[in-house]
Structures are given as C-alpha cells and as structure tokens.
Scaffold this active site. Structure first.
Site, PDB file in Angstrom:
ATOM      1  N   ARG A 173       2.458 -10.991  -0.945  1.00  0.00           N
ATOM      2  CA  ARG A 173       2.218 -10.404  -2.420  1.00  0.00           C
ATOM      3  C   ARG A 173       2.273 -10.940  -3.314  1.00  0.00           C
ATOM      4  NH1 ARG A 173       1.076  -8.450   0.862  1.00  0.00           N
ATOM      5  NH2 ARG A 173       1.883  -6.543   2.518  1.00  0.00           N
ATOM      6  N   SER A 223       5.448   0.479  -0.216  1.00  0.00           N
ATOM      7  CA  SER A 223       7.156   0.084   0.783  1.00  0.00           C
ATOM      8  C   SER A 223       7.393  -0.707  -1.083  1.00  0.00           C
ATOM      9  CB  SER A 223       6.643  -1.110   0.984  1.00  0.00           C
ATOM     10  OG  SER A 223       5.618  -1.401   2.024  1.00  0.00           O
ATOM     11  N   GLU A 293       9.595  -4.972  -4.020  1.00  0.00           N
ATOM     12  CA  GLU A 293       7.821  -5.261  -4.077  1.00  0.00           C
ATOM     13  C   GLU A 293       7.890  -4.483  -4.733  1.00  0.00           C
ATOM     14  OE1 GLU A 293       4.335  -4.129  -0.834  1.00  0.00           O
ATOM     15  OE2 GLU A 293       5.878  -5.503  -0.353  1.00  0.00           O
TER      16      GLU A 293
END
Length: 299
Positions: A173, A223, A293
């Site tokens: 990420r 998420s 995230e």
C-alpha cells in the site's frame, strides 16, 4: 481564497469551482467544503495547476476518485486538484496507456476487450489509475506493481518526469508517489495475452466475492486498516467484539469488520473516534498496532 490565485486560475482557462462539498466527491460521503476545486483536462493543465498553486503559496491536495479518503468535517484549505477529467485509454499491443483519472474498472474492461490478462484482480476496486499506482492497490493476490510499466509525473519543480516500474519503490500500500513529491498524470500497464472467457470468468469471480464479503451497499472508504503482519485486521476487530460497534453514524460493518461504513450522516469525527477506539482495544488486548489504510485530508 486570495484574488491573485483565482485570477491566475481564470487566466489559465483551467475549469474550477469554489466551496465544493467534499462529501459529494468521496465514496465515504463525508467531508466539509474545499475552498476551490480545479479540474485540469490534460497533463499540461495539471502541471499548470500545480505551478499556479506553488507560485501563490496555496496548499493543494490531489483528488482521484475519493475512494480511499476521509475528509475533515471542516473541509480542505486551499486547492483540491481533481483528476476526474483526466480520463482516457489507449491500447498498443500488450500495453494500456491511461490518464490518471481513468476509473480502474474501465481499464479492466478495456483489457478484457483487447484479450489482455493481468488486471482481473483489480476489477471492482473503486479507485482511479493514479490512486491505484499511488497506493499500489491490490486484491486477491494481485498488486499494481505486477502490471505497472511506467508513469508520467509532475515533479516538485513543476517538470514532467517519466518513471519506470523498477523505480517506483512499490511496497504494501505504498510507492514512490506516496513517499516523494510526485503527481501522476498518466500511467502505462503491461499485460499478457489471454483468453477473453478466462479473463471474464476471473473478473466475475472476484466481483462476486466482493459483493458477498464486503458491505458495498453502504458508503465507505474500503478497508479501513492495513493488514498487520501475520494477521488480519478484520479478524482482530471481530475477536475483540467490535463488529457492529457504532460512534454516531459510523459503524464497524457487521458484514466485514475490516470496513467502517457510513450508516447515515456520519461525520469525519465519528469515524476518527471509532478508529481510535478500535486501535486502542486491539493494541491493549492483542499487542497489535493497526495502521490506517484510509488517508485523512483537510483542516
């Protein structure tokens, strides 16, 4: 908003709007007003928007599809530069050239049309191409780093720079675009020849899994937390009895504990309070630090 800045934008012919509610421009449906939103329609206009902001000392934020974003209830100070009008795809052999604001799902469908395989995992990810490269988006074992070829960016000095995939410093990420002052204008995917039926079957399988497991019926930012090493955020949250936990209009999804959803009129403060409670509970009981995230932006 200073007049000199607005006059420069008007003279540049870049389209813009003032006092834009960000809750209408994020998948979370949360966020106050941005002072001004600019809508460049090509790479040159994107570069020009950045230079004008810097020359006038106006802070700016780059907005893709707003799918991984929580905007402050007090909005965003300065300028938001939206890539939504940077939308276009060209295919040459096994490479797909896309402008940064092109929806990822559109690229997946184009790849299928052209018998190109490798992007099936991304089918249903609600972000833009620029956002996908920025975050090294991934799902079902696939990641952008596996299909990236190059990207055209604007650097910190307002110059165009081309970056090859090997120099993108992709991680979980993250990427060089997140670590350095680089704005993605366009990107190229490198895929492999495939069979349309096989590609369609995989895409439909992944979309079916998303619908079964994710709370797509509610606004969210996907998420909420990164996957902690050797564990799953959703499993830890559920283990601690936080599934269904609410703060104001924000709720830990009862369908998938890894998602915080907007049940109706949730504020950024509601979401942040819920995130903090989850992090503190999981750290106390399991010794695991959950990192978000979701990106927070604004005042």
């Amino acid at each position: 908003m200073q007049n000199g800045f607005l006059n420069s934008i008007k003279n540049s012919k870049i389209k813009f709007e003032e006092n834009v509610l960000m809750k209408n421009r994020t998948t979370f449906k949360i966020g106050g007003a941005a002072d001004v939103v600019l809508f460049p329609e090509c790479a040159e206009e994107l570069k020009k928007a950045v230079v004008i902001c810097r020359d006038n000392n106006v802070p700016y934020f780059i907005l893709g599809n707003g799918s991984n974003l929580l905007v402050s209830d007090k909005g965003i100070e300065g300028a938001v530069i939206s890539t939504e009008k940077l939308n276009g795809i060209e295919v040459s052999e096994n490479k797909i050239f896309c402008l940064a604001g092109t929806p990822l799902i559109k690229v997946c469908n184009k790849a299928k049309e052209c018998f190109l395989s490798g992007l099936e995992f991304a089918y249903g990810i609600p972000g833009s191409v620029g956002g996908a490269f920025y975050m090294n988006a991934g799902a079902y074992g696939g990641e952008i780093k596996n299909v990236a070829f190059s990207a055209l960016c604007v650097d910190g000095n307002g110059n165009f720079i081309n970056i090859d995939a090997k120099d993108m410093d992709f991680g979980y990420r993250t990427s060089i675009f997140k670590q350095e002052d680089l704005i993605i204008c366009a990107a190229i995917f490198e895929l492999e020849s495939g069979n349309t039926d096989d590609i369609s079957e995989k895409m439909n399988e992944y979309m079916s899994k998303r619908k079964q497991k994710q709370p797509l019926e509610y606004p969210s930012a996907g998420s909420t937390f990164k996957r902690p090493e050797g564990n799953f955020a959703g499993a830890l949250i559920e283990k601690n009895g936080l599934k269904g936990k609410s703060v104001g209009g924000a709720q830990v999804s009862e369908k998938h504990a890894g998602f915080i959803i907007n049940k109706g009129n949730a504020t950024a403060s509601d979401v942040l309070s819920l995130i903090k409670e989850i992090q503190q509970t999981v750290l106390l009981n399991d010794g695991v630090t959950l990192e978000t995230e979701v990106i927070f932006a604004g005042r």
